[in-house]
Design a protein around this motif. Structure first.
Motif: not given
Length: 453
Positions: A394-412
């Motif tokens: 949906a192109r919601e939020g900021e691109r870098d913020a979503l990447l950070d969420e994916l990185d955090e999820l990957d670390r978890v």
């Protein structure tokens, strides 16, 4: 020092297995506790045994039972009584748990309804009629022996104390001979003083009902001027009274060296049984029945080895414990386990078998529970990944913020520990995280964010 990863995985798997099996274990433990409370498998530590007068065979046997049960941690309280009839009354009143009862004393119908059961017949208890030789000569100047009860007319005869059961038996025997008790000069002294009175000449005859081991019987058999009456009609008495048996005192059995007695003597004998109340704990009944095997299985004056104990001559129904101990084969575990453990298995084997049957279907839920618990560590992160994926589409939020969420999820996901058999699902989650990141980078370039799309 950090724990090795392999050991950590093993401990984690064990913990998951324990938690997954928890409901089944809880049900089994609950069932065992309920069954233990309901069945009450462990017996009381104290039991009352009604014996007999001091110095009697009953009293001597009582001490042997006390010694036998003491080895299993059970205290046997020996209660002295007047004899078999008194023992029976104490059992009826609940004043004793177990007692020696002579055949002919019990009422088979009333006592069965009162909840009395037999643990087996133990030994013959002959009816000893000792008389003075000079009294026999007074009856017939030439005869020095008595062979029938009718010859006792007018003599001073002691028939034991009321409560011993002997007065009742003698009354029935005299009635069978068309004699009233008033035809004899009867007294009811206890065995010990009656014996002294007979030896001193104050009595002409005494009647005792006791096992041959009785010290009084042994003494009278060897006393000068005292004879033992030969019941020549013993077979006839045994046919008339089912509780009596015709037995023979063999020649020389008292003393081979002096040939005592010098000839076989026909006697009448009742069979003494060990009687218990149904309310007495089954484990105690079992212990008494098992102890009877060692106390009464030897050869005696009137029986061969292993003739007793038996279940053939019991007037009352034989309890399951008595029948199993006498006629059955003891379970193999009784030979290897202490009493408390053997008794626990004996009382709860049906419950244990039922639990095994119950655990078969219950155990089938453990693998699914275990699988669900392990997989839930992985699957719960898919909700977070789907949320991020929805924002990307949906192109919601900021691109870098979503990447950070994916990185955090990957670390978890890199910190998630699962058994090796479930690592494919963990790697599938990581691949899906990588796929979402790849699509984000492909469909949402950084320049597009900077120019506003």
């Amino acid at each position: 020092m950090p724990m090795p990863k392999t050991l950590k995985l093993i401990l984690l798997s064990v913990r998951d297995l324990i938690v997954s099996a928890g409901p089944v274990v809880f049900i089994v433990i609950g069932a065992l506790v309920a069954a233990y409370w309901y069945l009450d498998p462990q017996p009381p530590k104290k039991v009352t045994l009604a014996t007999g007068p001091a110095g009697s065979a009953y009293a001597a046997f009582g001490k042997r039972y006390a010694d036998a049960l003491k080895a299993d941690g059970i205290e046997v309280v020996l209660k002295a009584t007047d004899g078999a009839a008194d023992n029976l009354q104490m059992l009826r009143n609940g004043e004793a748990d177990v007692g020696f009862v002579r055949g002919g004393s019990a009422d088979p119908v009333a006592d069965e309804e009162a909840g009395l059961v037999s643990l087996g017949s133990l030994f013959y208890e002959p009816l000893w009629l000792f008389y003075r030789s000079d009294a026999a000569r007074r009856i017939d100047g030439q005869a020095a022996t008595l062979t029938t009860l009718t010859q006792l007319k007018g003599l001073r005869v002691n028939v034991d104390k009321q409560g011993s059961g002997v007065p009742d038996i003698m009354a029935r025997l005299l009635k069978a001979n068309h004699m009233e008790t008033t035809a004899l000069r009867l007294s009811n002294l206890e065995p010990a003083p009656a014996t002294e009175a007979l030896l001193a000449g104050r009595l002409d005859a005494i009647v005792l009902a006791s096992a041959p081991q009785s010290p009084l019987v042994q003494r009278l058999l060897r006393a000068r001027g005292i004879q033992l009456m030969d019941f020549g009609q013993s077979d006839a008495y045994a046919r008339r009274f089912p509780f009596l048996s015709a037995v023979t005192l063999p020649r020389g059995v008292v003393d081979l060296a002096t040939d005592m007695p010098p000839h076989d003597v026909a006697l009448l004998a009742a069979t003494t049984s060990l009687i218990s109340r149904e309310q007495t704990h089954p484990a105690l009944r079992q212990l008494f029945a098992q102890s009877a095997q060692s106390v009464h299985s030897g050869a005696g004056w009137f029986n061969r080895a292993r003739d007793f104990p038996n279940t053939r001559t019991s007037e009352l129904p034989v309890s399951a414990e008595g029948d199993r101990a006498i006629n059955g084969t003891p379970p193999f575990w009784q030979r290897y386990l202490p009493f408390w453990a053997s008794n626990l298995i004996e009382r709860m084997w049906l419950v244990l078998g039922g639990l095994v049957v119950l655990m078969l279907p219950l155990s089938k839920i453990v693998p699914p529970l275990y699988q669900f618990r392990v997989r839930s560590r992985v699957f719960r992160w898919y909700a977070r990944l789907r949320e991020i994926e929805t924002k990307v589409d949906a192109r919601e939020g900021e691109r870098d913020a979503l990447l950070d969420e994916l990185d955090e999820l990957d670390r978890v996901t890199h910190r998630i520990a699962v058994p090796l058999s479930y690592t494919d699902e963990l790697y599938a989650l990581r691949n899906n995280i990588y796929a979402v990141r790849k699509r984000l980078l492909a469909t949402w370039p950084k320049e597009a964010e900077a120019t506003g799309g």
